[in-house]
Motif scaffolding. Structure first.
Motif, PDB file in Angstrom:
ATOM      1  N   ASP A 286      23.599  -5.117   4.792  1.00  0.00           N
ATOM      2  CA  ASP A 286      24.548  -6.162   4.347  1.00  0.00           C
ATOM      3  C   ASP A 286      24.856  -6.008   2.851  1.00  0.00           C
ATOM      4  OD1 ASP A 286      24.466  -7.316   6.843  1.00  0.00           O
ATOM      5  OD2 ASP A 286      23.105  -8.943   6.276  1.00  0.00           O
ATOM      6  N   LEU A 287      23.774  -5.858   2.068  1.00  0.00           N
ATOM      7  CA  LEU A 287      23.955  -5.774   0.613  1.00  0.00           C
ATOM      8  C   LEU A 287      24.753  -4.534   0.229  1.00  0.00           C
ATOM      9  CD1 LEU A 287      20.508  -6.803  -0.970  1.00  0.00           C
ATOM     10  CD2 LEU A 287      22.504  -8.213  -0.515  1.00  0.00           C
ATOM     11  N   ILE A 288      24.448  -3.414   0.906  1.00  0.00           N
ATOM     12  CA  ILE A 288      25.145  -2.157   0.588  1.00  0.00           C
ATOM     13  C   ILE A 288      26.638  -2.298   0.927  1.00  0.00           C
ATOM     14  CG2 ILE A 288      25.352   0.292   1.229  1.00  0.00           C
ATOM     15  CD1 ILE A 288      22.252   0.280   1.590  1.00  0.00           C
ATOM     16  N   LYS A 289      26.904  -2.847   2.098  1.00  0.00           N
ATOM     17  CA  LYS A 289      28.301  -3.019   2.545  1.00  0.00           C
ATOM     18  C   LYS A 289      29.063  -3.889   1.528  1.00  0.00           C
ATOM     19  CE  LYS A 289      30.795  -4.433   6.725  1.00  0.00           C
ATOM     20  NZ  LYS A 289      31.515  -5.638   6.325  1.00  0.00           N
ATOM     21  N   GLU A 290      28.422  -4.968   1.138  1.00  0.00           N
ATOM     22  CA  GLU A 290      29.066  -5.899   0.194  1.00  0.00           C
ATOM     23  C   GLU A 290      29.420  -5.199  -1.125  1.00  0.00           C
ATOM     24  OE1 GLU A 290      27.529 -10.001  -1.651  1.00  0.00           O
ATOM     25  OE2 GLU A 290      26.969  -9.676   0.439  1.00  0.00           O
ATOM     26  N   GLU A 291      28.490  -4.372  -1.622  1.00  0.00           N
ATOM     27  CA  GLU A 291      28.744  -3.681  -2.898  1.00  0.00           C
ATOM     28  C   GLU A 291      29.774  -2.579  -2.732  1.00  0.00           C
ATOM     29  OE1 GLU A 291      27.720  -4.683  -5.945  1.00  0.00           O
ATOM     30  OE2 GLU A 291      26.835  -6.331  -4.797  1.00  0.00           O
ATOM     31  N   LEU A 292      29.741  -1.888  -1.572  1.00  0.00           N
ATOM     32  CA  LEU A 292      30.730  -0.817  -1.334  1.00  0.00           C
ATOM     33  C   LEU A 292      32.139  -1.398  -1.383  1.00  0.00           C
ATOM     34  CD1 LEU A 292      29.257   1.322   1.626  1.00  0.00           C
ATOM     35  CD2 LEU A 292      29.676   2.074  -0.722  1.00  0.00           C
ATOM     36  N   GLU A 293      32.287  -2.596  -0.850  1.00  0.00           N
ATOM     37  CA  GLU A 293      33.627  -3.203  -0.770  1.00  0.00           C
ATOM     38  C   GLU A 293      34.195  -3.536  -2.147  1.00  0.00           C
ATOM     39  OE1 GLU A 293      32.849  -6.292   2.054  1.00  0.00           O
ATOM     40  OE2 GLU A 293      32.970  -4.886   3.754  1.00  0.00           O
ATOM     41  N   LYS A 294      33.353  -3.495  -3.170  1.00  0.00           N
ATOM     42  CA  LYS A 294      33.850  -3.783  -4.530  1.00  0.00           C
ATOM     43  C   LYS A 294      34.521  -2.562  -5.167  1.00  0.00           C
ATOM     44  CE  LYS A 294      30.449  -7.383  -5.406  1.00  0.00           C
ATOM     45  NZ  LYS A 294      29.165  -7.683  -6.032  1.00  0.00           N
ATOM     46  N   ILE A 330      15.358   5.124   4.924  1.00  0.00           N
ATOM     47  CA  ILE A 330      16.747   5.426   4.557  1.00  0.00           C
ATOM     48  C   ILE A 330      17.539   5.859   5.788  1.00  0.00           C
ATOM     49  CG2 ILE A 330      18.111   7.143   3.268  1.00  0.00           C
ATOM     50  CD1 ILE A 330      15.811   6.524   1.090  1.00  0.00           C
ATOM     51  N   TYR A 331      16.877   6.603   6.654  1.00  0.00           N
ATOM     52  CA  TYR A 331      17.525   6.997   7.917  1.00  0.00           C
ATOM     53  C   TYR A 331      17.945   5.744   8.692  1.00  0.00           C
ATOM     54  CZ  TYR A 331      17.906   8.556  12.750  1.00  0.00           C
ATOM     55  OH  TYR A 331      18.354   8.760  14.024  1.00  0.00           O
ATOM     56  N   LEU A 332      17.031   4.767   8.780  1.00  0.00           N
ATOM     57  CA  LEU A 332      17.326   3.553   9.552  1.00  0.00           C
ATOM     58  C   LEU A 332      18.468   2.753   8.920  1.00  0.00           C
ATOM     59  CD1 LEU A 332      13.663   2.436  10.392  1.00  0.00           C
ATOM     60  CD2 LEU A 332      15.344   3.397  11.978  1.00  0.00           C
ATOM     61  N   ILE A 333      18.472   2.685   7.600  1.00  0.00           N
ATOM     62  CA  ILE A 333      19.558   1.942   6.927  1.00  0.00           C
ATOM     63  C   ILE A 333      20.901   2.641   7.174  1.00  0.00           C
ATOM     64  CG2 ILE A 333      20.499   1.217   4.699  1.00  0.00           C
ATOM     65  CD1 ILE A 333      17.582   0.873   3.726  1.00  0.00           C
ATOM     66  N   MET A 334      20.895   3.976   7.076  1.00  0.00           N
ATOM     67  CA  MET A 334      22.152   4.714   7.285  1.00  0.00           C
ATOM     68  C   MET A 334      22.623   4.583   8.737  1.00  0.00           C
ATOM     69  SD  MET A 334      23.042   5.575   4.345  1.00  0.00           S
ATOM     70  CE  MET A 334      24.599   6.281   4.866  1.00  0.00           C
ATOM     71  N   GLU A 336      22.092   2.004  10.606  1.00  0.00           N
ATOM     72  CA  GLU A 336      22.628   0.640  10.701  1.00  0.00           C
ATOM     73  C   GLU A 336      24.046   0.591  10.119  1.00  0.00           C
ATOM     74  OE1 GLU A 336      21.300  -2.089  12.079  1.00  0.00           O
ATOM     75  OE2 GLU A 336      22.885  -3.443  11.359  1.00  0.00           O
ATOM     76  N   LEU A 337      24.244   1.296   9.000  1.00  0.00           N
ATOM     77  CA  LEU A 337      25.586   1.316   8.401  1.00  0.00           C
ATOM     78  C   LEU A 337      26.574   2.032   9.322  1.00  0.00           C
ATOM     79  CD1 LEU A 337      24.667   1.987   4.660  1.00  0.00           C
ATOM     80  CD2 LEU A 337      25.762  -0.071   5.570  1.00  0.00           C
ATOM     81  N   GLY A 341      30.300   1.217  11.274  1.00  0.00           N
ATOM     82  CA  GLY A 341      31.488   2.013  10.936  1.00  0.00           C
ATOM     83  C   GLY A 341      31.506   2.520   9.511  1.00  0.00           C
ATOM     84  N   ILE A 342      30.353   2.529   8.862  1.00  0.00           N
ATOM     85  CA  ILE A 342      30.298   3.027   7.469  1.00  0.00           C
ATOM     86  C   ILE A 342      29.559   4.360   7.474  1.00  0.00           C
ATOM     87  CG2 ILE A 342      29.364   2.544   5.162  1.00  0.00           C
ATOM     88  CD1 ILE A 342      29.638  -0.466   5.947  1.00  0.00           C
ATOM     89  N   ALA A 343      30.275   5.415   7.099  1.00  0.00           N
ATOM     90  CA  ALA A 343      29.660   6.750   7.211  1.00  0.00           C
ATOM     91  C   ALA A 343      29.728   7.503   5.881  1.00  0.00           C
ATOM     92  CB  ALA A 343      30.366   7.537   8.315  1.00  0.00           C
TER      93      ALA A 343
END
Ligand SMILES: C=CC1=C(C)c2cc3[nH]c(cc4nc(cc5[nH]c(cc1n2)c(C)c5CCC(=O)O)C(CCC(=O)O)=C4C)c(C)c3C=C
Ligand SMILES: [Fe+2]
Length: 489
Positions: A286-294, A330-334, A336-337, A341-343
């Motif tokens: 969630d946090l990574i997605k939120e920051e990527l969107e910035k 890190i594998y698990l987080i990636m 999940e991303l 749809g975040i690759a």
């Protein structure tokens, strides 16, 4: 009532989406590969009732009620991390009981007083605290790992290194307001966890025990004794296990508990690592997605995981699972991303090395320069070893690494905040605590109390004297001289 003396490490898995929200499977594994594993399944509506069924099967365990299957093989003492099949999510957590002999018992809600002990590193609150804090850190035999023969050098070396390191550390703490925010942030997490437990109808006192500064673990344990806690869950606030963090804190606990009649009989459950929990993984995503969107072009951003380093010898010689767990995390987080749809491209590097030895590679500073040279323009730094803001996020990443990245050609910089009190994360930690409660076991049923080793001041001074001489000569070795020249300490 089930009893076994085989178990040391036990793992259990909650099955979200199974319809049995507190139903779980617990695996006791301390038998050699190929031998039997005992699997206990438990059902309850509130998570506190006793065992309802016992299975003993070879290297695999199935629980048909909610279609969960767990496959081996497992090694002796393994923290089992295999996936639950046929289940929407994979939740698993390593739990270690403090005792060698395990007695499974029915926990009775009457007069039960639950305690949760959050373990953390601690940090200096003022600049005057920096050197004594560093002394405590370097005096830890799990941080500066000396061969047995040189153990007597631990304290003089700690004194020396802390004095040498203090000016550099002080600069860092001065840059973030004159002290570490760790105590305040951990207190906030403790309060949030207490409330999340309350929302699950679990009343618990939540304590904070720091390894190297106030409130020390010893103080927290004194309070636990005064409060007459009857069952304790220990939750180190490090997602991944390292000898230098969770390992060190748990060793201290073990020492304290062994020496105390009340504590040695207190049922305790220690959560050794929790990086694979779905709640943690999805909160990070969630946090990574939120920051990527910035970013203007989120899909072009390199996700840069920066983990706290440890010396290579921890992993290669002492068997620290930290590197493996970090990579799996890190594998698990990636994954999940990806499911969202975040690759994006991603990479992992290790930060914060101290001293002249080899640390886990690649090093964060070197990778940042390389990425800049390769033409990476946008980068999102993700601190991954820790769940609160602290000197290494606020100063090292936000100031030093950001500056280095921008100098190296990276144009757009972002940083994912630490999880802190993010509600999905706190709820997941509360779940982990509830799940760990049934496995709480006493260290010992006996009243045996180990005697304190006698303190002999003359012996200590003699050791200090010769230790300092030896340390002085050690410091003249070319490697250490080189390290000082380059301000490695
Ligand atoms: C010298 C060895 C060190 C090892 C091994 C190590 C492992 C390790 N540490 C953390 C988390 C934190 N460390 C923090 C501060 C800190 N750590 C070291 C050294 C080692 N850490 C030093 C000397 C310091 C002091 C700060 C400095 O001078 O750089 C902190 C910060 C606390 C704060 O005050 O804000 C954290 C957090 C992990 C996760 C880890 C191994 C996995
Ligand atoms: Fe550290």
């Amino acid at each position: 009532m089930e009893t076994t003396s085989l178990c040391r490490v036990l793992s259990y898995t909650k099955l979200p989406g199974s319809g049995l929200c507190n139903s779980d499977v617990r695996f006791l594994s301390s038998v050699p590969r190929g031998r039997h594993l005992a699997c206990f399944s438990r059902h309850s509506s509130n998570g506190f009732s006793g065992l309802s069924k016992t299975l003993v099967i070879s290297n695999s365990c199935s629980k048909t009620q909610n279609h969960a299957v767990l496959k081996g093989p497992f090694l002796s003492g393994d923290i089992i991390q295999k996936r639950i099949l046929n289940s929407q999510a994979n939740w698993s957590v390593g739990v270690c009981t403090l005792g060698e002999n395990v007695e499974s018992h029915h926990a009775h809600a009457t007069e039960e007083k639950i305690g949760v002990l959050l373990l953390n590193l601690g940090g200096p609150e003022t600049l005057q605290d920096v050197q004594p804090f560093l002394y405590n850190l370097f005096a830890d035999p799990d941080i500066i790992r000396l061969p047995r023969l040189f153990k007597f050098l631990q304290r003089p070396l700690a004194k020396l290194i802390s004095v040498l390191r203090a000016p550099k550390s002080k600069e860092g703490y001065a840059a973030i307001g004159g002290g570490s925010p760790l105590r305040r942030l951990t207190d906030e997490q403790a309060n949030a966890i207490r409330m999340a437990l309350e929302a699950k109808n679990v009343k618990a006192n939540v304590y904070v025990g720091m390894r190297y500064w106030y409130p020390f673990t010893e103080e927290a344990i004194e309070q636990i004794k005064r409060d007459r806690i009857t069952k304790l869950v220990v939750l180190p606030l490090y997602p991944q296990f390292s000898i230098s963090t969770t390992g060190s804190s748990v060793r201290v606990l073990h020492d304290i508990f062994r020496e105390d009649a009340y504590l040695s009989r207190l049922p305790v459950s220690v959560i050794l690592s929790w990086y694979q929990r779905q709640g943690y993984i999805s909160s990070m995503a969630d946090l990574i997605k939120e920051e990527l969107e910035k970013f203007a072009k989120p899909e072009e951003v390199m996700i840069f995981f920066s983990a706290h380093g440890v010396p290579v010898s921890y992993v290669e010689d002492a068997g620290d699972p930290y590197k493996d767990q970090m990579e799996e995390c890190i594998y698990l987080i990636m994954q999940e991303l990806k499911a969202r749809g975040i690759a994006n491209d991603h990479t992992l590097a290790y930060q914060s090395r101290v001293g002249p030895v080899q640390w886990l590679k690649p090093y964060t500073d070197e990778v940042l320069v390389e990425l800049g040279q390769k033409g990476v323009k946008s980068l999102l730094a993700v601190p991954i070893s820790f769940v609160s803001e602290h000197i290494e996020t606020l100063e090292e990443i936000d100031m030093e690494y950001k500056h280095l990245a921008l100098e190296s050609g990276i144009e757009n910089w972002g940083r994912v905040p630490a999880l802190g009190c993010t509600s999905s994360f706190i709820t997941d930690l509360a779940d982990a605590i509830v799940e760990a409660l049934p496995s709480a076991k006493a260290l010992s049923a006996s009243r045996e109390v180990t005697e304190e080793p006698e303190y002999d001041p003359v012996r200590y001074l003699v050791k200090l004297f010769f230790g300092s001489i030896l340390a002085f000569f050690l410091l003249l070795t070319p490697r250490v001289v080189h390290a000082f020249r380059n301000h490695v300490f």
